[in-house]
Design an enzyme around this catalytic site. Structure first.
Site, PDB file in Angstrom:
ATOM      1  N   GLU A   1      30.457  33.055  56.328  1.00 15.07           N
ATOM      2  CA  GLU A   1      31.848  33.386  56.682  1.00 15.07           C
ATOM      3  C   GLU A   1      32.664  33.548  55.418  1.00 15.07           C
ATOM      4  O   GLU A   1      32.286  33.056  54.366  1.00 15.07           O
ATOM      5  CB  GLU A   1      32.471  32.221  57.473  1.00 15.07           C
ATOM      6  CG  GLU A   1      31.674  31.811  58.665  1.00 15.07           C
ATOM      7  CD  GLU A   1      32.335  30.654  59.402  1.00 15.07           C
ATOM      8  OE1 GLU A   1      33.453  30.266  59.037  1.00 15.07           O
ATOM      9  OE2 GLU A   1      31.708  30.173  60.344  1.00 15.07           O
TER      10      GLU A   1
ATOM     11  N   LYS B   1      35.661  32.500  53.056  1.00 15.17           N
ATOM     12  CA  LYS B   1      36.461  31.289  52.860  1.00 15.17           C
ATOM     13  C   LYS B   1      37.917  31.718  52.728  1.00 15.17           C
ATOM     14  O   LYS B   1      38.346  32.241  51.700  1.00 15.17           O
ATOM     15  CB  LYS B   1      35.998  30.531  51.619  1.00 15.17           C
ATOM     16  CG  LYS B   1      36.695  29.199  51.505  1.00 15.17           C
ATOM     17  CD  LYS B   1      36.007  28.298  50.513  1.00 15.17           C
ATOM     18  CE  LYS B   1      36.690  26.945  50.496  1.00 15.17           C
ATOM     19  NZ  LYS B   1      38.114  27.016  50.158  1.00 15.17           N
TER      20      LYS B   1
ATOM     21  N   ASP C   1      41.732  31.748  52.179  1.00 12.75           N
ATOM     22  CA  ASP C   1      42.572  30.947  51.289  1.00 12.75           C
ATOM     23  C   ASP C   1      43.886  30.630  51.993  1.00 12.75           C
ATOM     24  O   ASP C   1      44.874  31.347  51.857  1.00 12.75           O
ATOM     25  CB  ASP C   1      42.816  31.721  49.987  1.00 12.75           C
ATOM     26  CG  ASP C   1      43.099  30.765  48.845  1.00 12.75           C
ATOM     27  OD1 ASP C   1      43.036  29.539  49.073  1.00 12.75           O
ATOM     28  OD2 ASP C   1      43.386  31.240  47.737  1.00 12.75           O
TER      29      ASP C   1
ATOM     30  N   TYR D   1      42.802  32.093  61.822  1.00 12.43           N
ATOM     31  CA  TYR D   1      41.429  32.294  62.295  1.00 12.43           C
ATOM     32  C   TYR D   1      40.836  30.912  62.520  1.00 12.43           C
ATOM     33  O   TYR D   1      40.994  30.038  61.664  1.00 12.43           O
ATOM     34  CB  TYR D   1      40.568  33.013  61.237  1.00 12.43           C
ATOM     35  CG  TYR D   1      40.750  34.517  61.188  1.00 12.43           C
ATOM     36  CD1 TYR D   1      40.973  35.258  62.340  1.00 12.43           C
ATOM     37  CD2 TYR D   1      40.659  35.192  59.961  1.00 12.43           C
ATOM     38  CE1 TYR D   1      41.123  36.638  62.276  1.00 12.43           C
ATOM     39  CE2 TYR D   1      40.809  36.563  59.895  1.00 12.43           C
ATOM     40  CZ  TYR D   1      41.045  37.284  61.057  1.00 12.43           C
ATOM     41  OH  TYR D   1      41.194  38.637  61.000  1.00 12.43           O
TER      42      TYR D   1
ATOM     43  N   LYS E   1      32.143  29.607  45.549  1.00 12.59           N
ATOM     44  CA  LYS E   1      33.439  30.090  45.060  1.00 12.59           C
ATOM     45  C   LYS E   1      33.264  31.251  44.082  1.00 12.59           C
ATOM     46  O   LYS E   1      32.440  31.176  43.171  1.00 12.59           O
ATOM     47  CB  LYS E   1      34.191  28.950  44.367  1.00 12.59           C
ATOM     48  CG  LYS E   1      34.624  27.872  45.345  1.00 12.59           C
ATOM     49  CD  LYS E   1      36.112  27.607  45.251  1.00 12.59           C
ATOM     50  CE  LYS E   1      36.547  26.627  46.303  1.00 12.59           C
ATOM     51  NZ  LYS E   1      37.725  25.864  45.917  1.00 12.59           N
TER      52      LYS E   1
ATOM     53  N   CYS F   1      65.390  49.979  18.784  1.00 12.64           N
ATOM     54  CA  CYS F   1      63.935  50.151  18.836  1.00 12.64           C
ATOM     55  C   CYS F   1      63.286  49.205  17.819  1.00 12.64           C
ATOM     56  O   CYS F   1      63.633  49.237  16.637  1.00 12.64           O
ATOM     57  CB  CYS F   1      63.572  51.594  18.524  1.00 12.64           C
ATOM     58  SG  CYS F   1      61.795  51.842  18.317  1.00 12.64           S
TER      59      CYS F   1
ATOM     60  N   CYS G   1      61.681  51.517  14.915  1.00  5.13           N
ATOM     61  CA  CYS G   1      62.398  52.398  13.986  1.00  5.13           C
ATOM     62  C   CYS G   1      63.892  52.085  13.914  1.00  5.13           C
ATOM     63  O   CYS G   1      64.621  52.734  13.166  1.00  5.13           O
ATOM     64  CB  CYS G   1      62.160  53.870  14.340  1.00  5.13           C
ATOM     65  SG  CYS G   1      62.938  54.351  15.885  1.00  5.13           S
TER      66      CYS G   1
ATOM     67  N   CYS H   1      63.538  54.795  23.329  1.00  3.80           N
ATOM     68  CA  CYS H   1      63.962  55.088  21.964  1.00  3.80           C
ATOM     69  C   CYS H   1      64.101  56.605  21.872  1.00  3.80           C
ATOM     70  O   CYS H   1      63.128  57.331  22.105  1.00  3.80           O
ATOM     71  CB  CYS H   1      62.915  54.581  20.982  1.00  3.80           C
ATOM     72  SG  CYS H   1      63.118  55.279  19.339  1.00  3.80           S
TER      73      CYS H   1
ATOM     74  N   CYS I   1      59.768  58.315  15.482  1.00  4.03           N
ATOM     75  CA  CYS I   1      59.579  56.875  15.713  1.00  4.03           C
ATOM     76  C   CYS I   1      58.075  56.598  15.574  1.00  4.03           C
ATOM     77  O   CYS I   1      57.270  57.203  16.278  1.00  4.03           O
ATOM     78  CB  CYS I   1      60.049  56.497  17.111  1.00  4.03           C
ATOM     79  SG  CYS I   1      59.519  54.852  17.606  1.00  4.03           S
TER      80      CYS I   1
END
Ligand SMILES: NC(=O)c1ccc[n+]([C@@H]2O[C@H](COP(=O)([O-])OP(=O)(O)OC[C@H]3O[C@@H](n4cnc5c(N)ncnc54)[C@H](O)[C@@H]3O)[C@@H](O)[C@H]2O)c1
Length: 771
Positions: free
Chosen positions: A117, A119, A121, A269, A359, A453, A456, A472, A478
């Site tokens: 099945e 698992k 969470d 479930y 897991k 910036c 630059c 910028c 740049c």
């Protein structure tokens, strides 16, 4: 190798671990927050178990290894379960899983069917039915006593007050997992953001009604208060746990609305039973059939396996497809199917011996947010990104994650120095989910978006009016933008120059030596000479942290990628001084080759907004030369299939800029070929009438004999449309190993699926040859 640790050392370590584990459990079960990620927590538990195995005298009755969950009182009334609710033991590899299965089969003394099945969470719930009627719903608590959540549970449409059918047992406990489906979780967080906005607007309203004068910091205060009331949830598990256990009757106003919404997001479930005398079935899988008959929701993702190989295949399948499932899962539960064996095998104080949880590697971890740095990309967009202590997540090491813009930083509520939750799911880009507020110690500081910036010094401007994203505007020079564009030129979707990657692009545009880099813009790229690149030196950076490396005297280390010392033989033959490295020679040779690559690749390498491989191919096929594209009107450009108005506008705007023209002319002077040889001129679509004319094909996974690009190219060359997603309009899906959701979608829609060999037939001979 058995570990040799003295009792004294083991005791110190075990105590330290116990303290940490208990703290984490309190937060997790009592306050629905994770102080550490699950993987770290599981690691602590495993280590403690190991120490107790080595020195059994350490294992007291109150050790966390002997306990289920936490009994922590949280203000809710409690109830004793008729039968204990247990946890599950964990394994983290298929090897351990196989070992467990072999041991279990040996204890059973006969062949065993395994029920596999997902698992889920979420959090465990116990539903007690007496003669078919629900009398209580409770959390697992410490396994014996749980918190009563009946009222909230009955708000879930899936939990029946009265079971369907007749002849129910006098008492049965049904165990299940309450969770928030992934889609509902997204909606829930979007709703939280709306509640935040409404709470903020209400606060300002109240302020105004009282005739107060709004000051910026008042607004700021109202914002933070709203964010505290309606935070984003970090993950569905903790949101579900808090959602089921909230005391809704104590809430009103917006809190009540938000609380109800949170309960409405919950789903269930069922996955077990307790306190059922003489169930009329012999296997756990049959129990589920019975529970479904009674109107209880069971998971569609279960399977009875007759061999451990089948179990392993199940584990592997969902490892690859865990993101196609409606809920989050952190592993697979393997159970012995036969119920009589459950009694025979029994349980430890914490977990049954007839089941185990495998897991998967973690997808969510916690790490330290060391800094938030702003980077400027090739389009000039200034993006804050998180620099983190390296963290192993979903199979790779992550150090950085984008934070998009300053509003996102604010919305996530992260401060520099925070411990943050980091998520990376499969191939998905890593994302900082939020801070672990409880881990703050007051040294954290807020991020301030720079006004200029960082590369630059040009003042940053909104991308467009009213936009939150900043850019910028110094596009031409740049250094960050030039570096980004040069890297793009070398990329696979553009000129595909292997020697021109990120590091080389940086070396050519921002070396430490010479002071004036060989490339001020990309206009000089194809005229680069050995004389220009050989002197280049760059800073050596640490692979882990990205910081400059220093020698013992604190001097920053540098490296010269484009030169080497002469060999002894070369010296003998009179060669003196540094020689070009093979990297330098390869780079220039590959640049030379690139000058005559396909026109579409050259078009992509011009970094014109929206002009990617698809539009570039269409333009190249239709017009045949850059000149013809430049001379075309907006309408002529927009009329080309795959181009359209937006791209036409973008092309026209691009040609208007002087320094763009300079790129074209200097590349041309260096030998770049801006026309497809033999192309008859605008209007001649080269592959019309190909064998795939009018057909749409999706290629996914790795197809033997084709690169990803190569498969796309083959479809286009055959006159077909290479689509990136599967829809009803798709005619064929070619799928190789690693194909994921697209393959599933194709199966769902009943689209014909081809392997690599059939794909080859399709693109060379057409669909009729497939038979
Ligand atoms: N991050 C933290 O600080 C922290 C703290 C405490 C616990 N945790 C997490 O919780 C785990 C321990 O909690 P646990 O004792 O609930 O163990 P568990 O979650 O590893 O396994 C037991 C639980 O799995 C659930 N489950 C889900 N799908 C199931 C299915 N198909 N069949 C049967 N059971 C199913 C049941 O509720 C059962 O109680 C840890 O491994 C860790 O991942 C994290």
């Amino acid at each position: 190798m058995p570990e040799n640790i003295s009792l004294e050392d083991a005791r110190v370590e075990a105590e330290e671990l116990t303290t940490r584990i208990l703290e984490a459990k309190d937060a997790y079960y009592g306050r629905d927050t994770s102080l550490v990620d699950d993987f770290t927590y599981d690691g602590w538990m495993h280590r403690l178990e190991e120490l107790e195995r080595l020195h059994p005298e350490l294992q007291g009755q109150d050790s966390p290894t002997q306990m289920v969950g936490a009994a922590e009182a949280t203000g809710l009334a409690t109830i004793e379960h008729a039968e204990r609710m247990l946890s599950l033991d964990n394994v983290f590899s298929l090897e351990e899983l196989t070992e467990w299965a072999a041991k279990t089969r040996a204890s059973a003394g006969r062949d065993v069917d395994w029920l596999t099945e997902l698992k889920i969470d979420g959090l465990a719930i116990n539903l007690r039915y007496e003669n078919g009627r629900l009398t209580s719903a409770a959390t697992r608590g410490d396994g014996r006593v749980g918190e009563i959540v009946t009222e909230n549970a009955l708000r879930l449409p899936e939990i029946p007050l009265q079971l369907d059918g007749t002849g129910h047992p006098p008492i049965v406990e049904v165990r299940g997992e309450v969770f928030i489906p992934v889609a509902a979780f997204e909606r829930l967080n979007a709703a939280q953001a709306e509640f935040r906005e409404r709470a903020y607007a209400d606060a300002l309203d109240r302020w105004e009604k009282r005739g107060g004068v709004k000051k910026p910091f008042e607004e700021e205060k109202a914002r933070s208060a709203a964010a505290r009331r309606f935070p984003s949830f970090a993950n569905p598990r903790n949101a579900a746990s808090g959602g089921l256990r909230q005391q809704i009757e104590k809430k009103n106003g917006l809190e009540l609305e938000a609380g109800m919404l949170r309960i409405e997001s919950l789903a269930l479930y069922v996955h077990g039973i307790g306190a059922w005398e003489n169930p009329p079935v012999a296997a756990q899988s049959q129990v589920y059939e019975k529970l479904a008959e009674w109107g209880l929701p069971t998971s569609p993702h279960t399977k009875v396996c007759t061999s451990i190989d089948e179990v392993a295949a199940f584990v592997e399948y969902y490892g690859e497809h865990r993101h196609d499932i409606e809920h989050e899962l952190d592993g697979i539960v393997v159970k012995v199917d036969e119920l009589s064996l459950h009694d025979e095998l029994g349980a430890t104080s914490r977990a049954p011996r007839w089941a185990i949880a495998y897991k998967y590697p973690p997808e969510e971890v916690q790490t330290k947010l060391l800094d938030i740095v702003v980077s400027v990309g090739r389009t000039g967009r200034a993006t804050p990104f998180a620099v983190m202590a390296p963290a192993q997540v979903a199979g790779s090491v992550v150090r950085q994650a984008t934070l998009h813009n300053k509003d996102v930083v604010k919305a996530k509520g992260v401060l520099i120095g925070d411990t943050v939750v980091l998520r990376k799911a499969g191939d998905v880009i890593p994302e900082v989910l939020g801070p672990v507020v409880e881990r703050r110690d007051g040294t954290e500081r807020e991020f301030v978006m720079p006004e200029v910036c960082p590369e630059c010094g040009t003042p940053l401007r909104p991308m467009k009016e009213g936009d939150i994203d900043l850019r910028c505007p110094n596009a031409r020079s740049c250094p960050a933008q030039v570096r980004g564009r040069v890297e793009h030129i070398g990329s696979r979707g553009a000129l595909d120059i292997e020697a021109l990657g990120e590091v080389t692009a940086a070396a050519l545009t921002q070396p430490t030596t010479p002071a004036d880099p060989p490339l001020e813009t990309e206009a000089g790229l194809f005229a680069l000479t050995l004389e220009e690149i050989v002197p280049i030196e760059v800073v050596v950076r640490d692979a882990e942290t990205g910081l400059p490396k220093e020698d013992d005297d604190g001097v920053v280390k540098t490296r010269a990628p484009f030169r080497r010392n002469p060999t002894a033989a070369e010296k003998k033959s009179g060669l003196e001084g540094p020689q070009p490295s093979s990297q330098a020679l390869t780079l220039l040779a590959e640049l030379e080759k690139a000058k005559t690559k396909d026109l579409w690749r050259l078009l992509v390498s011009l970094n014109i907004r929206h002009v990617g491989p698809v539009a570039a191919r269409a333009l190249a096929q239709w017009f045949g030369s850059l000149d013809a594209i430049r001379r075309a009107s907006r309408d002529e450009l927009a009329a080309v299939e795959g181009v359209g108005g937006i791209i036409a506008d973008s092309l026209l705007a691009w040609f208007e800029v002087d320094w763009h023209q300079e790129i074209v002319s200097r590349w041309e002077a260096a030998g770049v070929q801006w026309a497809t040889p033999g192309h008859p001129g605008p209007g001649a679509a080269v592959v019309e009438g190909g064998v795939l004319d009018g057909l749409t094909v999706v290629a996914t996974g790795s197809l033997e004999g084709y690169t990803r690009d190569g498969a796309q190219e083959a479809i286009i060359q055959a006159g077909g449309k290479a689509a990136s997603s599967v829809s009803k309009k798709t005619d064929f899906v070619a799928a190789g190993p690693g194909a994921g959701s697209k393959l599933a979608k194709a199966e769902e829609l009943g689209i014909r699926i081809l392997d690599a060999a059939q794909f080859h037939i399709l693109v060379t001979e057409g669909p009729d040859a497939l038979g």
